[in-house]
Design an enzyme around this catalytic site. Structure first.
Site, PDB file in Angstrom:
ATOM      1  N   SER A 153       0.816  -1.213   0.000  1.00 53.23           N
ATOM      2  CA  SER A 153       0.000   0.000   0.000  1.00 53.23           C
ATOM      3  C   SER A 153       0.853   1.269   0.000  1.00 53.23           C
ATOM      4  CB  SER A 153      -0.941   0.014   1.207  1.00 53.23           C
ATOM      5  OG  SER A 153      -0.197   0.180   2.387  1.00 53.23           O
ATOM      6  N   SER A 154       2.162   1.128  -0.117  1.00 54.19           N
ATOM      7  CA  SER A 154       3.069   2.275  -0.053  1.00 54.19           C
ATOM      8  C   SER A 154       3.415   2.783  -1.446  1.00 54.19           C
ATOM      9  CB  SER A 154       4.340   1.840   0.688  1.00 54.19           C
ATOM     10  OG  SER A 154       5.434   2.673   0.372  1.00 54.19           O
TER      11      SER A 154
END
EC number: 5.99.1.4
Lengths: 233, 233
Positions: B12-13
């Site tokens: 999710s980065s």
């Protein structure tokens, strides 16, 4: 096109110090001036819920290492301060007082001296007496500065300046705003330069874009504008 | 000298995604391989007390803007995902299962597909069915992967891997460790390259340092080692 670059910094921020050694030179290269804005991260962090990097678990050890490595990488003098963390309120207020009474050039020279004192000469800049010693070589009436920086007018001004900064979206140090575009961190100086390059008046550009048929290779700028037009394959 | 580069990332980065598009190429340039380590920032943040950038007051708006600008600056394809934030546990476990059963190359190819799905094609990678669709073109038995990634063995392994990462000082994404030297953030790739350059075997260096009398200008490397020797005036 020639609006000032807003540079926000807290004197206890190592990355702010690194930025302070480069921001004027970078601005000058693109015909800009810099408006220096001391802020207090302690006040800002109450809004963001953040903590100073060196105090966060795991991040703390890394940060000290990164400060030293980043200084070496960019060839900036740096010595880990022993007085740290420390209050930077009086130093910030002194800069505002100098801006009000001696103008921006003297105030900026003083700000650079304060940063250098903390991050090169390991001086406790939380001590008003140390600030007086830094002011004197700049031809400042240091005792007037000391008194003025402790007065209600400057206290209120600093609070208001920090409120303005946060209203503009400032949440860290260094923080740079150019023509409404915000940049957080010394590691955004490459993107800051690309932005400044893309905003230069056409006459100053090395390779002016003559028309829309110019092919991609004609631009040597790694700017946000030119990148926008490139479609990755 | 030829130890693997450890690359830690959460799916999710966005900065992790940017790093994922460059890390293998960079490593290869210096004769290194990359060990890809999926982690879960949610677990790490319990230790550091941090929050995902887009959820922090003030930082949130800035972050979305910086993701897009950074992608443009580095010419990386990027589209703001609509499914965000989202759980990345199943994707991380699938990568571990693939490493165990198909080897690192297939696992890394899958990881790159997952990142691209989220940050270019706006696919909800929290859905196991989407992960299956991404696995199939890679010749993976996607249903075995789906079952394996949901099993106790892989769940325990992921927990243990994250504990190991934190014990080594990992607290964010992307996070890179090379020969014990930690680097946090896509914006440290310049320092990573300088480090790799400085660690090259002598035979591979363009300008070998022959003796201590060599003057400063003989080195073109902006490396941590060579900088260490330079004393600023």
């Amino acid at each position: 096109m020639t609006a000032a670059i807003d540079f926000y910094f807290d004197f206890s921020s190592p990355y702010g110090y690194f930025a302070s050694t480069r921001i004027d030179e970078l601005a000058q290269k693109y015909g800009r001036i810099v408006a220096w804005h001391p802020i207090l991260l302690g006040v800002v962090f109450k809004t963001t819920g953040s903590s100073p990097l060196p105090q966060v678990p795991l991040k703390g050890d890394y940060s000290w290492r990164d400060f030293e490595r980043t200084a070496r990488f960019h060839n900036i003098e740096y010595k880990r301060p022993t007085h740290f963390p420390l209050p930077t309120t009086q130093a910030a207020r002194a800069v505002l007082w100098l801006q009000n009474h001696h103008g921006d050039d003297i105030a900026t020279a003083f700000a650079k001296s304060v940063y250098r004192a903390l991050f090169v000469d390991d001086i406790n800049i939380a001590e008003p007496a140390e600030l007086v010693k830094l002011a004197e070589p700049l031809g400042i009436d240091a005792h007037a500065m000391d008194a003025g920086a402790s007065g209600f007018q400057i206290k209120d001004q600093l609070k208001a300046e920090i409120d303005v900064a946060m209203a503009k979206g400032v949440f860290g140090s260094p923080f740079v705003i150019i023509d409404g575009e915000p940049f957080w961190g010394f590691d955004r100086f490459d993107q800051i330069e690309a932005h400044l390059k893309s905003k230069r008046p056409m006459a100053l550009r090395a390779v002016p874009g003559m028309d829309n048929n110019t092919n991609n290779t004609s631009s040597t700028d790694n700017s946000t504008e030119s990148s926008k037009e490139k479609k990755p394959a």
